[in-house]
Design a protein around this motif. Structure first.
Motif, PDB file in Angstrom:
ATOM      1  N   UNK A 119       5.753 -11.826   3.761  1.00 33.54           N
ATOM      2  CA  UNK A 119       6.670 -10.944   3.028  1.00 33.54           C
ATOM      3  C   UNK A 119       6.812  -9.647   3.800  1.00 33.54           C
ATOM      4  N   UNK A 120       8.030  -9.130   3.818  1.00 31.63           N
ATOM      5  CA  UNK A 120       8.298  -7.895   4.553  1.00 31.63           C
ATOM      6  C   UNK A 120       8.056  -6.685   3.660  1.00 31.63           C
ATOM      7  N   UNK A 121       7.827  -5.550   4.296  1.00 29.80           N
ATOM      8  CA  UNK A 121       7.687  -4.292   3.565  1.00 29.80           C
ATOM      9  C   UNK A 121       9.056  -3.743   3.181  1.00 29.80           C
ATOM     10  N   UNK A 122       9.065  -2.991   2.087  1.00 27.49           N
ATOM     11  CA  UNK A 122      10.252  -2.297   1.633  1.00 27.49           C
ATOM     12  C   UNK A 122       9.831  -1.135   0.768  1.00 27.49           C
ATOM     13  N   UNK A 123      10.751  -0.574   0.013  1.00 26.15           N
ATOM     14  CA  UNK A 123      10.399   0.564  -0.848  1.00 26.15           C
ATOM     15  C   UNK A 123       9.317   0.185  -1.861  1.00 26.15           C
ATOM     16  N   UNK A 183       4.315   1.731   0.880  1.00 24.36           N
ATOM     17  CA  UNK A 183       5.434   0.805   0.787  1.00 24.36           C
ATOM     18  C   UNK A 183       5.026  -0.383  -0.080  1.00 24.36           C
ATOM     19  N   UNK A 184       5.999  -1.171  -0.506  1.00 24.15           N
ATOM     20  CA  UNK A 184       5.724  -2.369  -1.272  1.00 24.15           C
ATOM     21  C   UNK A 184       6.174  -3.593  -0.498  1.00 24.15           C
ATOM     22  N   UNK A 185       5.777  -4.760  -0.959  1.00 28.27           N
ATOM     23  CA  UNK A 185       6.236  -6.001  -0.355  1.00 28.27           C
ATOM     24  C   UNK A 185       7.443  -6.520  -1.121  1.00 28.27           C
ATOM     25  N   UNK A 186       8.399  -7.052  -0.409  1.00 27.21           N
ATOM     26  CA  UNK A 186       9.648  -7.507  -0.997  1.00 27.21           C
ATOM     27  C   UNK A 186       9.622  -9.021  -1.196  1.00 27.21           C
ATOM     28  N   UNK A 187      10.096  -9.455  -2.337  1.00 26.59           N
ATOM     29  CA  UNK A 187      10.142 -10.882  -2.610  1.00 26.59           C
ATOM     30  C   UNK A 187      10.776 -11.147  -3.949  1.00 26.59           C
ATOM     31  N   UNK A 231       5.801  -4.353   9.906  1.00 25.09           N
ATOM     32  CA  UNK A 231       7.024  -4.741   9.211  1.00 25.09           C
ATOM     33  C   UNK A 231       6.751  -5.621   7.994  1.00 25.09           C
ATOM     34  N   UNK A 232       5.539  -6.156   7.898  1.00 20.44           N
ATOM     35  CA  UNK A 232       5.216  -7.020   6.768  1.00 20.44           C
ATOM     36  C   UNK A 232       3.795  -7.517   6.845  1.00 20.44           C
ATOM     37  N   UNK A 233       3.456  -8.424   5.946  1.00 21.95           N
ATOM     38  CA  UNK A 233       2.116  -9.009   5.878  1.00 21.95           C
ATOM     39  C   UNK A 233       2.266 -10.532   5.875  1.00 21.95           C
ATOM     40  N   UNK A 234       1.398 -11.192   6.607  1.00 27.18           N
ATOM     41  CA  UNK A 234       1.338 -12.655   6.603  1.00 27.18           C
ATOM     42  C   UNK A 234       0.007 -13.093   6.003  1.00 27.18           C
TER      43      UNK A 234
END
Length: 380
Positions: A233-237, A252-256, A367-370
Protein backbone atom coordinates in the motif's frame (compact mmCIF):
# COMPACT_ATOMS: atom_id res chain seq x y z
CA UNK A 1 -31.82 -35.92 3.42
CA UNK A 2 -30.60 -34.16 6.55
CA UNK A 3 -27.97 -36.08 8.53
CA UNK A 4 -27.10 -34.66 11.93
CA UNK A 5 -24.24 -35.51 14.27
CA UNK A 6 -24.52 -35.55 18.04
CA UNK A 7 -21.19 -35.56 19.89
CA UNK A 8 -21.44 -36.55 23.53
CA UNK A 9 -18.81 -34.61 25.49
CA UNK A 10 -20.26 -34.13 28.97
CA UNK A 11 -18.26 -36.80 30.83
CA UNK A 12 -15.47 -36.24 33.31
CA UNK A 13 -13.17 -39.07 32.16
CA UNK A 14 -11.41 -39.59 35.50
CA UNK A 15 -9.56 -42.71 34.31
CA UNK A 16 -7.52 -40.55 31.92
CA UNK A 17 -5.89 -38.87 34.94
CA UNK A 18 -5.74 -35.44 33.32
CA UNK A 19 -6.07 -31.97 34.94
CA UNK A 20 -9.09 -31.20 32.75
CA UNK A 21 -11.61 -33.70 31.37
CA UNK A 22 -9.99 -35.62 28.52
CA UNK A 23 -12.02 -33.89 25.82
CA UNK A 24 -10.23 -30.62 26.60
CA UNK A 25 -6.72 -32.08 26.63
CA UNK A 26 -4.37 -31.25 23.74
CA UNK A 27 -4.01 -33.72 20.91
CA UNK A 28 -1.41 -32.27 18.55
CA UNK A 29 -2.32 -28.73 17.51
CA UNK A 30 -5.86 -28.90 18.93
CA UNK A 31 -7.92 -30.40 21.74
CA UNK A 32 -9.56 -33.80 21.63
CA UNK A 33 -13.01 -32.20 21.24
CA UNK A 34 -11.80 -30.00 18.37
CA UNK A 35 -10.32 -32.96 16.51
CA UNK A 36 -13.46 -35.06 16.96
CA UNK A 37 -15.70 -32.19 15.84
CA UNK A 38 -13.59 -31.67 12.70
CA UNK A 39 -14.11 -35.30 11.68
CA UNK A 40 -17.83 -34.63 11.31
CA UNK A 41 -17.66 -30.98 10.23
CA UNK A 42 -15.46 -32.00 7.30
CA UNK A 43 -17.75 -34.82 6.16
CA UNK A 44 -19.67 -33.69 3.07
CA UNK A 45 -22.95 -35.33 4.11
CA UNK A 46 -23.15 -34.18 7.72
CA UNK A 47 -25.44 -31.21 8.37
CA UNK A 48 -26.22 -29.79 11.80
CA UNK A 49 -23.85 -30.79 14.59
CA UNK A 50 -24.72 -30.73 18.28
CA UNK A 51 -22.19 -31.13 21.07
CA UNK A 52 -23.42 -32.01 24.55
CA UNK A 53 -21.26 -30.43 27.25
CA UNK A 54 -21.14 -30.51 31.01
CA UNK A 55 -22.73 -27.27 32.28
CA UNK A 56 -19.35 -26.27 33.76
CA UNK A 57 -17.66 -26.62 30.36
CA UNK A 58 -19.80 -24.36 28.19
CA UNK A 59 -17.07 -21.69 28.01
CA UNK A 60 -14.70 -24.33 26.57
CA UNK A 61 -16.93 -25.12 23.59
CA UNK A 62 -15.17 -25.24 20.20
CA UNK A 63 -15.45 -22.06 18.15
CA UNK A 64 -17.22 -23.57 15.17
CA UNK A 65 -19.86 -21.71 13.13
CA UNK A 66 -23.33 -23.13 13.63
CA UNK A 67 -22.33 -25.57 16.37
CA UNK A 68 -25.36 -26.38 18.55
CA UNK A 69 -24.68 -26.75 22.27
CA UNK A 70 -26.75 -28.72 24.76
CA UNK A 71 -26.20 -29.28 28.48
CA UNK A 72 -25.27 -32.71 29.78
CA UNK A 73 -27.54 -34.68 32.08
CA UNK A 74 -27.10 -36.96 35.08
CA UNK A 75 -26.40 -39.97 32.86
CA UNK A 76 -25.11 -40.50 29.36
CA UNK A 77 -28.63 -41.31 28.19
CA UNK A 78 -29.92 -38.06 29.69
CA UNK A 79 -27.18 -36.16 27.88
CA UNK A 80 -28.12 -37.78 24.58
CA UNK A 81 -31.80 -36.92 25.13
CA UNK A 82 -30.83 -33.27 25.65
CA UNK A 83 -28.84 -33.34 22.43
CA UNK A 84 -31.67 -34.91 20.48
CA UNK A 85 -34.05 -32.25 21.79
CA UNK A 86 -31.62 -29.54 20.68
CA UNK A 87 -31.46 -31.03 17.17
CA UNK A 88 -35.22 -31.45 16.81
CA UNK A 89 -35.78 -27.96 15.38
CA UNK A 90 -33.47 -28.86 12.48
CA UNK A 91 -35.68 -31.84 11.56
CA UNK A 92 -32.90 -34.29 10.71
CA UNK A 93 -33.79 -37.56 9.03
CA UNK A 94 -30.81 -39.39 10.50
CA UNK A 95 -28.54 -38.79 13.48
CA UNK A 96 -25.07 -40.15 14.21
CA UNK A 97 -24.30 -40.28 17.94
CA UNK A 98 -20.59 -40.25 18.70
CA UNK A 99 -18.36 -40.28 21.77
CA UNK A 100 -16.06 -37.25 21.87
CA UNK A 101 -13.26 -39.51 23.11
CA UNK A 102 -13.03 -41.19 19.68
CA UNK A 103 -11.15 -38.49 17.71
CA UNK A 104 -9.66 -40.92 15.18
CA UNK A 105 -12.95 -41.98 13.57
CA UNK A 106 -12.58 -42.21 9.80
CA UNK A 107 -14.83 -41.15 6.95
CA UNK A 108 -15.15 -44.78 5.87
CA UNK A 109 -16.60 -45.74 9.27
CA UNK A 110 -19.06 -42.84 9.09
CA UNK A 111 -19.98 -43.70 5.49
CA UNK A 112 -20.63 -47.32 6.45
CA UNK A 113 -23.11 -46.33 9.14
CA UNK A 114 -24.93 -43.90 6.84
CA UNK A 115 -25.17 -46.51 4.08
CA UNK A 116 -26.66 -49.10 6.45
CA UNK A 117 -29.35 -46.65 7.57
CA UNK A 118 -30.83 -46.82 4.07
CA UNK A 119 -31.93 -50.38 4.90
CA UNK A 120 -32.79 -50.26 8.59
CA UNK A 121 -33.58 -47.98 11.54
CA UNK A 122 -30.23 -48.32 13.32
CA UNK A 123 -26.60 -49.18 12.59
CA UNK A 124 -23.32 -49.14 14.48
CA UNK A 125 -19.70 -50.01 13.76
CA UNK A 126 -17.97 -52.83 15.59
CA UNK A 127 -15.01 -55.20 15.38
CA UNK A 128 -15.26 -58.95 16.03
CA UNK A 129 -13.50 -60.13 19.17
CA UNK A 130 -10.44 -62.12 18.10
CA UNK A 131 -8.62 -62.54 21.41
CA UNK A 132 -9.30 -65.33 23.87
CA UNK A 133 -11.65 -64.30 26.68
CA UNK A 134 -11.02 -65.19 30.31
CA UNK A 135 -12.85 -64.75 33.52
CA UNK A 136 -10.63 -63.80 36.45
CA UNK A 137 -10.51 -63.00 40.13
CA UNK A 138 -7.66 -61.94 42.41
CA UNK A 139 -5.22 -61.82 39.48
CA UNK A 140 -5.92 -65.42 38.49
CA UNK A 141 -7.80 -66.95 35.58
CA UNK A 142 -10.99 -68.56 36.80
CA UNK A 143 -12.53 -69.59 33.51
CA UNK A 144 -12.87 -68.95 29.78
CA UNK A 145 -15.61 -67.61 27.57
CA UNK A 146 -16.58 -68.42 24.00
CA UNK A 147 -15.85 -65.40 21.78
CA UNK A 148 -18.09 -66.58 18.94
CA UNK A 149 -20.50 -63.82 17.92
CA UNK A 150 -18.93 -61.20 20.20
CA UNK A 151 -18.07 -57.72 18.95
CA UNK A 152 -16.30 -54.64 20.29
CA UNK A 153 -18.71 -51.73 19.90
CA UNK A 154 -17.63 -48.38 18.46
CA UNK A 155 -19.28 -45.08 17.53
CA UNK A 156 -20.83 -43.26 15.73
CA UNK A 157 -24.01 -45.19 16.25
CA UNK A 158 -26.57 -44.12 13.66
CA UNK A 159 -30.35 -44.01 13.79
CA UNK A 160 -33.43 -42.73 12.11
CA UNK A 161 -33.90 -39.59 14.16
CA UNK A 162 -37.54 -40.03 15.15
CA UNK A 163 -36.97 -43.68 16.08
CA UNK A 164 -34.07 -43.08 18.47
CA UNK A 165 -35.76 -40.05 20.01
CA UNK A 166 -38.81 -42.18 20.74
CA UNK A 167 -36.58 -44.93 22.12
CA UNK A 168 -34.89 -42.51 24.51
CA UNK A 169 -38.26 -41.18 25.61
CA UNK A 170 -39.19 -44.73 26.67
CA UNK A 171 -35.87 -45.49 28.37
CA UNK A 172 -36.98 -44.61 31.89
CA UNK A 173 -39.98 -46.95 31.78
CA UNK A 174 -37.97 -49.73 30.15
CA UNK A 175 -35.15 -49.61 32.68
CA UNK A 176 -32.48 -48.61 30.16
CA UNK A 177 -31.88 -45.06 31.39
CA UNK A 178 -28.40 -46.09 32.57
CA UNK A 179 -27.51 -47.98 29.37
CA UNK A 180 -23.88 -47.83 28.29
CA UNK A 181 -24.71 -46.84 24.72
CA UNK A 182 -27.54 -45.96 22.38
CA UNK A 183 -27.66 -49.38 20.76
CA UNK A 184 -28.87 -50.82 24.07
CA UNK A 185 -31.63 -48.22 24.23
CA UNK A 186 -32.57 -48.83 20.59
CA UNK A 187 -32.77 -52.60 21.05
CA UNK A 188 -34.89 -52.22 24.20
CA UNK A 189 -37.32 -50.25 22.04
CA UNK A 190 -37.43 -53.04 19.46
CA UNK A 191 -35.18 -51.50 16.81
CA UNK A 192 -33.03 -53.79 14.70
CA UNK A 193 -29.40 -52.67 14.71
CA UNK A 194 -27.14 -53.45 11.75
CA UNK A 195 -23.46 -54.08 12.51
CA UNK A 196 -21.15 -52.17 10.17
CA UNK A 197 -17.40 -52.41 9.75
CA UNK A 198 -15.41 -50.73 12.51
CA UNK A 199 -11.77 -49.66 12.41
CA UNK A 200 -8.87 -50.50 14.73
CA UNK A 201 -7.83 -46.84 14.50
CA UNK A 202 -11.17 -45.72 15.93
CA UNK A 203 -9.90 -46.01 19.50
CA UNK A 204 -11.57 -44.54 22.56
CA UNK A 205 -9.29 -42.44 24.75
CA UNK A 206 -9.73 -43.87 28.23
CA UNK A 207 -6.32 -44.29 29.88
CA UNK A 208 -3.37 -41.85 30.04
CA UNK A 209 -1.38 -43.81 27.45
CA UNK A 210 -4.24 -43.54 24.94
CA UNK A 211 -3.36 -39.92 24.16
CA UNK A 212 0.00 -40.92 22.68
CA UNK A 213 -1.64 -43.74 20.75
CA UNK A 214 -4.24 -41.39 19.27
CA UNK A 215 -1.53 -38.89 18.41
CA UNK A 216 0.37 -41.55 16.48
CA UNK A 217 -2.76 -42.47 14.54
CA UNK A 218 -3.56 -38.86 13.71
CA UNK A 219 0.06 -38.03 12.93
CA UNK A 220 0.16 -40.66 10.24
CA UNK A 221 -2.63 -38.89 8.36
CA UNK A 222 -2.07 -35.23 9.31
CA UNK A 223 -2.56 -32.76 6.48
CA UNK A 224 -0.10 -29.84 6.25
CA UNK A 225 -0.54 -26.82 4.02
CA UNK A 226 1.72 -23.82 3.48
CA UNK A 227 0.60 -20.43 2.17
CA UNK A 228 2.35 -17.19 1.26
CA UNK A 229 0.92 -13.71 0.98
CA UNK A 230 2.25 -10.37 -0.32
CA UNK A 231 0.69 -6.93 -0.28
CA UNK A 232 1.64 -3.30 -0.88
CA UNK A 233 0.00 0.00 0.00
CA UNK A 234 1.24 3.46 -0.85
CA UNK A 235 1.45 6.42 1.51
CA UNK A 236 -0.95 9.33 1.26
CA UNK A 237 -2.53 11.94 3.50
CA UNK A 238 -3.12 10.91 7.10
CA UNK A 239 -1.74 10.95 10.61
CA UNK A 240 -1.47 7.20 11.38
CA UNK A 241 -1.05 3.78 9.81
CA UNK A 242 -2.71 0.51 10.81
CA UNK A 243 -0.33 -2.45 10.75
CA UNK A 244 -1.25 -5.95 11.92
CA UNK A 245 -4.20 -4.51 13.82
CA UNK A 246 -2.22 -1.82 15.66
CA UNK A 247 -2.64 1.91 14.99
CA UNK A 248 0.71 3.72 14.86
CA UNK A 249 0.90 7.54 14.75
CA UNK A 250 2.73 8.70 11.61
CA UNK A 251 2.93 11.80 9.44
CA UNK A 252 1.19 9.97 6.61
CA UNK A 253 -1.41 7.24 6.20
CA UNK A 254 -1.65 4.22 3.95
CA UNK A 255 -4.08 4.37 1.05
CA UNK A 256 -6.43 1.56 0.18
CA UNK A 257 -10.03 0.52 -0.29
CA UNK A 258 -10.24 -0.73 3.31
CA UNK A 259 -8.11 0.45 6.23
CA UNK A 260 -4.98 -0.51 4.19
CA UNK A 261 -3.53 -2.78 6.88
CA UNK A 262 -0.85 -4.20 4.63
CA UNK A 263 0.39 -6.75 7.18
CA UNK A 264 -3.04 -8.19 7.87
CA UNK A 265 -3.82 -8.28 4.15
CA UNK A 266 -0.69 -10.29 3.41
CA UNK A 267 -1.50 -12.73 6.22
CA UNK A 268 -5.11 -13.09 5.06
CA UNK A 269 -3.93 -13.87 1.54
CA UNK A 270 -1.46 -16.41 2.93
CA UNK A 271 -4.31 -18.29 4.61
CA UNK A 272 -6.46 -18.14 1.49
CA UNK A 273 -3.47 -19.35 -0.51
CA UNK A 274 -2.89 -22.34 1.77
CA UNK A 275 -6.54 -23.27 1.30
CA UNK A 276 -6.42 -22.68 -2.49
CA UNK A 277 -9.19 -20.11 -2.00
CA UNK A 278 -7.84 -17.21 -4.04
CA UNK A 279 -7.21 -13.87 -2.36
CA UNK A 280 -8.98 -11.06 -0.50
CA UNK A 281 -10.31 -9.60 -3.74
CA UNK A 282 -12.16 -12.82 -4.49
CA UNK A 283 -13.98 -12.82 -1.16
CA UNK A 284 -14.25 -9.05 -0.61
CA UNK A 285 -14.27 -7.37 -4.06
CA UNK A 286 -12.96 -3.77 -4.03
CA UNK A 287 -15.83 -2.92 -6.36
CA UNK A 288 -18.24 -3.60 -3.48
CA UNK A 289 -18.54 -0.30 -1.61
CA UNK A 290 -19.58 -1.98 1.65
CA UNK A 291 -15.90 -2.80 2.21
CA UNK A 292 -14.66 0.76 1.71
CA UNK A 293 -12.75 1.74 4.85
CA UNK A 294 -13.49 -1.67 6.42
CA UNK A 295 -11.50 -2.95 9.37
CA UNK A 296 -9.14 -5.62 8.03
CA UNK A 297 -9.96 -7.81 11.01
CA UNK A 298 -13.13 -8.70 9.08
CA UNK A 299 -11.05 -10.20 6.27
CA UNK A 300 -8.69 -12.10 8.57
CA UNK A 301 -11.53 -13.50 10.68
CA UNK A 302 -13.18 -14.78 7.50
CA UNK A 303 -10.00 -16.52 6.36
CA UNK A 304 -9.49 -18.09 9.80
CA UNK A 305 -13.11 -19.30 9.93
CA UNK A 306 -12.77 -20.77 6.44
CA UNK A 307 -9.68 -22.69 7.57
CA UNK A 308 -11.44 -24.01 10.67
CA UNK A 309 -14.48 -25.06 8.66
CA UNK A 310 -12.20 -27.02 6.33
CA UNK A 311 -10.66 -28.81 9.30
CA UNK A 312 -7.43 -26.83 9.65
CA UNK A 313 -5.82 -24.96 12.50
CA UNK A 314 -3.22 -22.23 12.06
CA UNK A 315 -0.08 -23.85 13.38
CA UNK A 316 2.22 -20.85 13.08
CA UNK A 317 2.54 -17.63 11.12
CA UNK A 318 5.26 -15.15 10.19
CA UNK A 319 4.72 -11.59 8.94
CA UNK A 320 7.52 -9.36 7.63
CA UNK A 321 6.89 -5.63 7.16
CA UNK A 322 9.18 -3.83 4.70
CA UNK A 323 9.50 -0.09 5.32
CA UNK A 324 11.87 2.68 6.37
CA UNK A 325 9.28 4.31 8.63
CA UNK A 326 7.46 4.03 10.97
CA UNK A 327 9.63 1.96 13.27
CA UNK A 328 7.99 -1.41 13.90
CA UNK A 329 10.04 -2.75 16.81
CA UNK A 330 8.24 -0.85 19.60
CA UNK A 331 4.88 -2.17 18.35
CA UNK A 332 5.78 -5.73 17.35
CA UNK A 333 4.56 -7.36 20.57
CA UNK A 334 1.18 -5.63 20.34
CA UNK A 335 0.89 -6.77 16.72
CA UNK A 336 1.73 -10.37 17.68
CA UNK A 337 -0.92 -10.31 20.40
CA UNK A 338 -3.56 -8.96 18.00
CA UNK A 339 -2.81 -11.59 15.35
CA UNK A 340 -2.63 -14.42 17.89
CA UNK A 341 -6.11 -13.59 19.13
CA UNK A 342 -7.62 -13.28 15.67
CA UNK A 343 -5.96 -16.46 14.38
CA UNK A 344 -6.67 -18.47 17.54
CA UNK A 345 -2.98 -19.31 17.67
CA UNK A 346 -0.61 -19.35 20.68
CA UNK A 347 1.48 -16.21 20.99
CA UNK A 348 4.73 -18.16 20.73
CA UNK A 349 3.65 -19.34 17.27
CA UNK A 350 3.18 -15.79 15.94
CA UNK A 351 6.07 -13.79 14.48
CA UNK A 352 6.01 -10.14 13.37
CA UNK A 353 9.25 -8.54 12.25
CA UNK A 354 10.42 -5.69 10.06
CA UNK A 355 13.21 -4.93 7.63
CA UNK A 356 14.22 -2.04 5.41
CA UNK A 357 15.11 -2.23 1.73
CA UNK A 358 18.35 -0.26 2.26
CA UNK A 359 16.79 2.84 0.71
CA UNK A 360 16.17 0.96 -2.52
CA UNK A 361 12.90 0.78 -4.43
CA UNK A 362 9.53 2.29 -3.51
CA UNK A 363 9.79 1.22 0.14
CA UNK A 364 13.30 2.65 0.37
CA UNK A 365 12.09 5.96 -1.06
CA UNK A 366 9.34 6.05 1.54
CA UNK A 367 6.53 5.76 -1.00
CA UNK A 368 4.75 2.90 0.75
CA UNK A 369 4.95 -0.26 2.83
CA UNK A 370 5.14 -3.87 1.66
CA UNK A 371 4.41 -7.00 3.67
CA UNK A 372 5.11 -10.69 3.24
CA UNK A 373 3.44 -13.45 5.23
CA UNK A 374 3.83 -17.19 5.56
CA UNK A 375 1.39 -19.48 7.36
CA UNK A 376 1.34 -23.18 8.11
CA UNK A 377 -2.00 -24.96 8.45
CA UNK A 378 -2.32 -28.40 9.99
CA UNK A 379 -5.33 -30.57 9.31
CA UNK A 380 -7.30 -31.98 12.20
Amino acid sequence: MIIAALIVAAGRGSRAETPLPKQWQPLGPARVADVTLARFANHPRIGPICMVLHPDDMALAPDHPGLILAPGGRTRAASVRNGLDALADHAPDLVLIHDVARPCVTSSVIDGVIAALAHGPAAAPALPVTDALWRGAEARVTGTEDRTGLFRAQTPQGFHFAAIRDAHAMAETQGTADAADDVAIARAAGLDVTITRGDEANIKITWPEDFARAQRILGSEMKIRLGNGYDVHRFGPGDAVVLCGVTIPHDRGLQGHSDADVGMHALTDAIYGALAEGDIGRHFPPSDMQWKGADSRIFLRHAVSLALNKGYKINNLDVTLVCEYPKIGPHADAMRAALAELCQTPLDAVSVKATTSERLGFTGRGEGIAALATVTLTGL
